[in-house]
Write an enzyme that holds these catalytic residues in place. Structure first.
Site, short mmCIF file in Angstrom:
data_model
loop_
_atom_site.label_atom_id
_atom_site.label_comp_id
_atom_site.label_asym_id
_atom_site.label_seq_id
_atom_site.Cartn_x
_atom_site.Cartn_y
_atom_site.Cartn_z
N THR A 1 12.08 20.65 -19.84
CA THR A 1 11.86 19.77 -18.77
C THR A 1 10.38 19.35 -19.04
O THR A 1 9.56 19.90 -19.74
CB THR A 1 11.74 20.34 -17.24
N GLU B 1 13.96 24.38 -13.19
CA GLU B 1 13.29 25.81 -13.31
C GLU B 1 14.09 26.88 -12.25
O GLU B 1 14.08 27.92 -12.35
CB GLU B 1 11.84 25.80 -13.04
N LYS C 1 8.77 9.81 -11.38
CA LYS C 1 10.13 9.97 -11.48
C LYS C 1 10.87 8.71 -11.38
O LYS C 1 10.91 8.25 -10.40
CB LYS C 1 10.67 11.11 -10.66
N TRP D 1 11.81 12.08 -15.86
CA TRP D 1 10.43 12.30 -15.46
C TRP D 1 9.70 11.14 -16.83
O TRP D 1 9.85 11.00 -17.81
CB TRP D 1 10.10 13.67 -16.26
P1 AMP Z 1 13.98 18.39 -12.47
O1 AMP Z 1 13.39 19.48 -13.04
O2 AMP Z 1 13.82 17.26 -13.42
O3 AMP Z 1 15.06 18.38 -11.81
O4 AMP Z 1 12.96 17.76 -11.26
C1 AMP Z 1 12.57 18.61 -10.09
C2 AMP Z 1 11.62 17.67 -9.32
O5 AMP Z 1 12.29 16.40 -8.89
C3 AMP Z 1 11.03 18.55 -8.05
O6 AMP Z 1 10.10 19.33 -8.41
C4 AMP Z 1 10.71 17.46 -7.16
O7 AMP Z 1 9.34 16.80 -7.45
C5 AMP Z 1 11.85 16.22 -7.55
N1 AMP Z 1 12.83 16.24 -6.55
C6 AMP Z 1 13.95 16.78 -6.86
N2 AMP Z 1 14.82 16.71 -5.77
C7 AMP Z 1 14.04 16.02 -4.80
C8 AMP Z 1 14.33 15.63 -3.47
N3 AMP Z 1 15.52 15.52 -3.01
N4 AMP Z 1 13.32 14.81 -3.00
C9 AMP Z 1 12.22 14.74 -3.48
N5 AMP Z 1 11.74 15.12 -4.84
C10 AMP Z 1 12.75 15.69 -5.57
#
Ligand code: AMP
Length: 542
Positions: free
Chosen positions: A184, A328, A439, A444
């Site tokens: 990630t 994570e 995002k 990312w």
């Molecule tokens: P990832 O590890 O790429 O799945 O990203 C995780 C991150 O995405 C989280 O720590 C949040 O910052 C963002 N994220 C995931 N789901 C949501 C959601 N439903 N609403 C807002 N942010 C989210």
């Protein structure tokens, strides 16, 4: 006094063995890269996964070795999800949307032994192969008839399987054995690897199954639009075979019209993915004046689901579940499941609850911590950084001492980098992001990385990269720069950035300012900038 119960290890391969026997009439429907649909029952998938495990052994892959995948959602990727960890190796899913630099770093850091790739990614891997380990074995996921002309000395997936029989017993691995690896993006520096264990993966599948009873049941068809290369397709690849649901796989076809047709043709009940995908489907639903046949539930996560989107689907009779999680966390943390009394509330109150990021799954603990390290009450008003704890949460990062040391607080909780409040009923609301990331469409972009690259250009004296809201992608990066020269050359700056970044990671706009706002501690105040540019009109955004 200890209990007196057997200790059987939780193993990923047991999910498949179970599905082969109990849910043999269910399986995987794939829209393939080669074109056309492919159907595979769980029984045949079990046999093919055992052949794959034997093929890996024949290639010299041993316990703990990393096996990379660069693939869309499809049945061969599922076989890799089971065959690889089943024989004791680690299935390392690579996100093909990463920049060339990030991908080269990841493959070398993981020290992958074999790379399985879909036809789509052959040209990309040909370009990158000189930066990958010299002894990496390439396997193209297709049959002989579709093998491309390639500079890679690549094996053919179907030939590899055909050379094996399916007589194989999954080894008795400890449940702590690593089974999956997914990198990630970090706020700074290189991507970091979440290394899942058999135990965490099986527990996560059980947790998702318990929380999502409407779709996780025998005979249901579930569509993971969320890629298998992104955080285990939110657990669906494991939860569905366990529950007896069938998976409908979109392959590379992710636009609104293709998703609509696939759902309609297969009568998919539940579909999971990021808001950008559901925006595309909304346009298609409006165009055709109906929802796909059988569509009953949409799970939206990865980025915040806008209230207008939630209302749209609910008005069409499709129940919305807003989910939050992280790579994570295996990745699901919270799900927007309402109790019957909440369901009975007036539409406005229901929409408010559904717009929050939902409530924690059993096995995931949440706490919010204020500025001075004090734990905040769950009163729906107090905000702070969100920390999580549980058996499906990482305890550190693969072969990365520095990032591992910073991952947990003194009490062993993982800091998410998200700012949030939690209501007395347990509804989580993400209010902001403390981590310096953008995002876009579920993927990312590290603002700090882009800033560092931009600062290396002679026309820029100082800069900040911020997220600006975008109607389609959720957020897009904008470079706010203090120029070092009277007439900065924007084209040259963008060309310089393009040398290091994937196209979609490039800023949508460059804005020049005389100075950047600072915080009390003298850092650039991204918060001030984000507020200042919240309504900034992005070129091309409608
Ligand atoms: P990832 O590890 O790429 O799945 O990203 C995780 C991150 O995405 C989280 O720590 C949040 O910052 C963002 N994220 C995931 N789901 C949501 C959601 N439903 N609403 C807002 N942010 C989210």
């Amino acid at each position: 006094m200890d209990g007196m119960m057997m200790h059987r290890p939780l193993r990923v391969a047991d999910i498949l063995t179970f599905a082969e026997e109990i849910h043999a009439d269910q399986g995987i429907v794939s829209s393939t890269v080669e074109g056309g649909m492919h159907r595979l029952g769980y029984a045949d998938m079990g046999a093919r996964s055992r052949k794959l495990a034997k093929a890996l052994l024949a290639l010299g892959v041993g316990i703990g070795d990393r096996v990379a995948t660069l693939a869309w959602n499809g049945y061969r990727h599922m076989e890799l999800y089971y065959g690889t960890p089943g024989m004791g190796a680690v299935c390392h899913t690579i996100n093909p949307r990463l920049s060339a630099e990030q991908m080269a770093y990841i493959v070398n850091h993981a020290d992958d032994k074999v790379m399985f790739l879909d036809l789509t990614f052959v040209p990309m891997v040909e370009r990158l192969a000189s930066q990958f380990p010299g002894n990496l074995i390439y396997v193209i996921q297709t049959d002989r008839a579709h093998m491309p002309d390639t500079t890679l000395r690549a094996l053919c997936y179907e030939e590899l399987l055909a050379a094996q029989d399916d007589g194989y017993d999954w080894p008795d691995l400890s449940e702590e054995t690593a089974c999956g690896l997914c990198y990630t993006s970090g706020t700074t520096g290189h991507p970091k690897g979440a290394l899942y264990s058999h135990r965490s993966m099986v527990l996560h599948a059980l947790m998702v199954g318990v929380c999502m009873p409407y779709c996780m049941q025998p005979g249901r068809k579930v569509l993971p639009v969320v890629p298998m290369f992104h955080a285990n397709a939110w657990g669906l690849a494991h939860a569905a075979p366990m529950a007896g649901a069938s998976l409908v796989m979109p392959g590379p076809h992710l636009d609104g019209a293709s998703v609509f047709d696939l759902m309609d043709g297969e009568e998919v009940f539940s579909a999971w993915g990021v808001p950008t995908v559901w925006l595309g489907l909304m346009a298609e639903i409006e165009k055709r004046g109906r929802v796909p046949a059988g569509f009953g539930e949409v799970v939206i996560g990865g980025s915040a689901a806008p209230a207008s989107m939630i209302r749209f689907y609910e008005d069409q009779g499709v129940s919305v579940c807003h989910a939050w999680g992280m790579t994570e966390m295996s990745p699901v943390g919270t799900l927007g499941i309402l109790s019957p009394s909440m369901q009975a509330q007036p539409a406005r109150d229901r929409l408010r609850l559904k717009s929050s990021q939902g409530r924690r799954m059993f096995g995931v603990d949440l706490k919010i911590v204020g500025e001075h390290g004090t734990r905040q009450p769950h009163d729906g008003a107090a905000t702070g950084e969100l920390f999580v704890r549980g058996s499906t949460v990482v305890s550190g990062y693969y072969a990365n001492e520095e990032a591992s040391a910073a991952a947990l607080d003194d009490d062993g909780w993982f800091g998410t980098g998200d700012m949030a409040s939690i209501s007395p009923e347990g509804f989580l609301t993400i209010t902001d992001r403390a981590k310096d990331l953008i995002k876009s469409g579920g993927e990312w972009i590290s603002s700090i990385d882009v800033e560092n690259m931009a600062m290396a250009h002679p026309d820029i004296a100082n800069c900040a990269v911020i997220a600006v809201p975008h109607p389609k992608w959720g957020e897009r990066p904008v470079l706010v720069a203090v120029p070092a020269v009277e007439a900065p050359n924007t084209d040259a700056i963008m060309a310089h950035l393009a040398e290091h970044l994937a196209k979609w990671q490039l800023p949508d706009d460059v804005v020049y300012v005389d100075e950047l706002p600072l915080t009390a501690t003298g850092k650039v105040s991204k918060l001030t900038l984000r507020r200042q540019y919240a309504d900034h009109e992005l070129p091309g955004a409608v």
